[in-house]
Structures are given as C-alpha cells and as structure tokens.
Design a protein around this motif. Structure first.
Motif, mmCIF file in Angstrom:
data_model
loop_
_atom_site.group_PDB
_atom_site.id
_atom_site.type_symbol
_atom_site.label_atom_id
_atom_site.label_comp_id
_atom_site.label_asym_id
_atom_site.label_seq_id
_atom_site.Cartn_x
_atom_site.Cartn_y
_atom_site.Cartn_z
ATOM 1 N N GLU A 181 -8.151 0.708 -0.929
ATOM 2 C CA GLU A 181 -8.018 1.892 -1.782
ATOM 3 C C GLU A 181 -6.840 1.750 -2.741
ATOM 4 N N MET A 182 -5.715 1.268 -2.236
ATOM 5 C CA MET A 182 -4.538 1.136 -3.080
ATOM 6 C C MET A 182 -4.690 -0.005 -4.087
ATOM 7 N N THR A 191 1.705 8.282 -8.621
ATOM 8 C CA THR A 191 0.542 8.989 -9.143
ATOM 9 C C THR A 191 -0.213 8.081 -10.109
ATOM 10 N N ARG A 251 0.849 4.115 -2.819
ATOM 11 C CA ARG A 251 0.439 5.442 -2.385
ATOM 12 C C ARG A 251 1.311 6.522 -3.014
ATOM 13 N N GLU A 272 -7.255 1.459 3.608
ATOM 14 C CA GLU A 272 -6.151 1.936 2.779
ATOM 15 C C GLU A 272 -5.670 0.850 1.821
ATOM 16 N N PRO A 297 0.824 -1.217 0.000
ATOM 17 C CA PRO A 297 0.000 0.000 0.000
ATOM 18 C C PRO A 297 0.856 1.264 0.000
ATOM 19 N N ALA A 298 1.998 1.217 0.710
ATOM 20 C CA ALA A 298 2.863 2.398 0.771
ATOM 21 C C ALA A 298 3.471 2.718 -0.583
ATOM 22 N N HIS A 330 -0.822 -0.900 7.877
ATOM 23 C CA HIS A 330 -1.914 -0.299 7.117
ATOM 24 C C HIS A 330 -3.219 -0.939 7.570
ATOM 25 N N LYS A 353 -6.649 1.417 -6.792
ATOM 26 C CA LYS A 353 -5.798 2.346 -7.556
ATOM 27 C C LYS A 353 -4.971 1.589 -8.586
#
Length: 289
Positions: free
Chosen positions: A152-153, A111, A108, A149, A104-105, A145, A156
């Motif tokens: 969400e990642m 972009t 994050r 999150e 996740p990091a 995490h 993404k």
C-alpha cells in the motif's frame, strides 16, 4: 562533509553526494539487519543539514545526484524537507535527482499532498525494503510491517509521481518457506509495479538475532541450489511490466539483469544454465554486503 556513525546507501548512489538528514533507523529491529547499530535514531539539526550542503557547494564543482541519509529521512516535518529540497535546488541547479530511503512508517505519515509537493521540489525516487511478500517471514524477521501495508505504501509513493525502487532478500524464509517466500514476494512486486526491483541474497551478519538463530540451529540457510530454485520460482511469477530487474548486488551468487516482462525468458534461461553448472556462481568468499 560531516558524518556521524556508519553511513549506508543503495549501490546506485555510489557517486551521489550523501548528506545525513536523520541519524540511524527509527525501527532498527529487523532480525537480519546489522545496519545503524552504532547509533540511536535522531533527527539531525536542520541548521547542520543546510550547512553541509553549503560545504558541499564549496567543495564540489558538479553534483548531479544527492542521497538523503540515513534510514528515515522522510520522517522529518514536511516543511523541513521542503527547505532541504529548496536548498538543494538553489545550490545545485545541475542536480538531476534527489533520492532517499523510505519505510512504510515514514510513507504512512506523509499525506498524498505532501508527497506530491516533495516530488515537485525534486525528490525523484525513494528506496523501500520489502524483504519478503510472505507475512510469516516478515513476522519472523521482525520487519514491523506486513506485506499488504508495504505494498500500500509503495503504491502511495508511486501515485505521488515518485519513482520507486524496492528490494527483497532471497533465502530470508529458509528452506521451509522457500516456495511461499518466492511466490508471495513476486505477488507483492506485481502489485506495486515499481520502476526498479532489486534482489539481494541473504548474508548472516554477526550481532543480529538471525546470526544467533543460525548458530543454534533454529534457522537454516539455503544451499546454492535452493537459492537458484527460489530465484527461478520468483522470476517465473513476476508480472510487473516495465520494472527494471537487478540481481547484481555483491551478496548474489548469480547476476541477473533485465526489464520485465520482456527479458523474463532470458533470465530464466540464465538460471537454468547456472543450475546445471554451479561453477557459474559467485564463490562464497567473494560475496559481501
């Protein structure tokens, strides 16, 4: 090829060319994990990475898959990742896919435009560890995490056009969080709707905090029957159309395979058969990581 320390890869990358882009894991504090304890996290010099690909081209006639190791390849500068992917495409025109782990990091800091460019340049899939959808489990296991999150990642990554493979671990909540772990993990999978879902079964490795907790009696492992109970509840709650479900890792007591949601009934029936006949399960001594 030149490798530093222990090297790990997903089971599906068994026949891939593995090149270390980073060393170790930038988080490396999960209570259940014994990976990468023999080295500190570091970015491998880009020149060495590119040299390894040149060495591989001279060594191997045909390379269809490439896996970028270690645990955090995506934390490198986007421009360096572009160079790595351009090099792979130039040296190995026969290569059909490039993959890596993603945390996740690391997702994050990328972009959406960078992720889309990485996909266009050949990074076709990333592997991410959910471990659990239950925040209490994630806190106890020092994941770093929370579920929202991670979800969400994962979304993404999928929005960039990359395929997503997500894993979780049966038994990670112990008996007291069995139900929440199963239900909330299924909910997290459903929210991401990844291309691949992989389930492992908890194994306790010496040298980890979890090993000490089990030894002192503050964490209790699930029995085989409880593992099946938790697995059944998770599969019941899964609603992730099109996701390929695999529970065939060496750590698993029971092998389950299917595509959601169409094979859910058959997988539940297989769990029911195992619950009535525990001899169908993999013997403890045959399990491994």
């Amino acid at each position: 090829m030149r490798y530093y320390g222990s090297v790990y890869r997903p089971p599906s990358e068994a026949y891939s060319l593995i090149v270390q882009v980073t060393y170790g894991c930038s988080h490396n504090t999960c209570a259940f994990c014994s990976m990468y304890k023999d080295k500190r996290f570091a970015l491998r010099p880009l020149e060495e990475v590119l040299e390894d690909f040149q060495m591989a081209r001279r060594t191997y006639r045909h390379v269809e898959r490439v896996f970028l190791a270690d645990g955090d390849a995506l934390v490198r500068k986007a421009s360096e990742l572009y160079t790595i992917l351009d090099t792979i495409r130039e040296l190995f025109p026969e290569c059909q896919r490039v993959t890596s782990y993603a945390s996740p990091a690391s997702l994050r800091i990328r972009t959406p435009e960078e992720l889309k460019t990485l996909r266009e340049k050949g990074l076709t899939m990333v592997y991410m560890g959910l471990e659990s959808g239950c925040d209490e489990v994630l806190r106890r296991m020092r994941k770093g995490h929370l579920s929202a999150e991670i979800v969400e990642m994962g979304c993404k990554a999928r929005e960039s056009g990359m395929a997503l493979s997500v894993t979780a671990i049966t038994g990670l909540g112990g008996p007291e969080l069995l139900e929440r772990h199963a239900v909330e993990t299924a909910e997290a999978f459903n929210a991401m709707n990844p291309e691949y879902i992989g389930m492992l079964t908890l194994m306790v490795e010496p040298g980890t905090p979890l090993y000490d907790w089990v030894k002192e009696g503050s964490f209790h492992l699930l029995t085989q029957s409880q593992v099946l109970q938790e697995t059944r509840l998770l599969v019941e709650k899964l609603d992730s159309p099109g996701s390929v479900f695999r529970m065939n890792h060496a750590s698993n007591y029971l092998v389950l395979k299917g595509t959601l949601n169409q094979d859910k009934t058959a997988m539940l029936a297989e769990i029911d058969r195992a619950e009535h006949d525990l001899s169908r399960l993999r013997p403890e001594e045959w399990r491994g990581l």
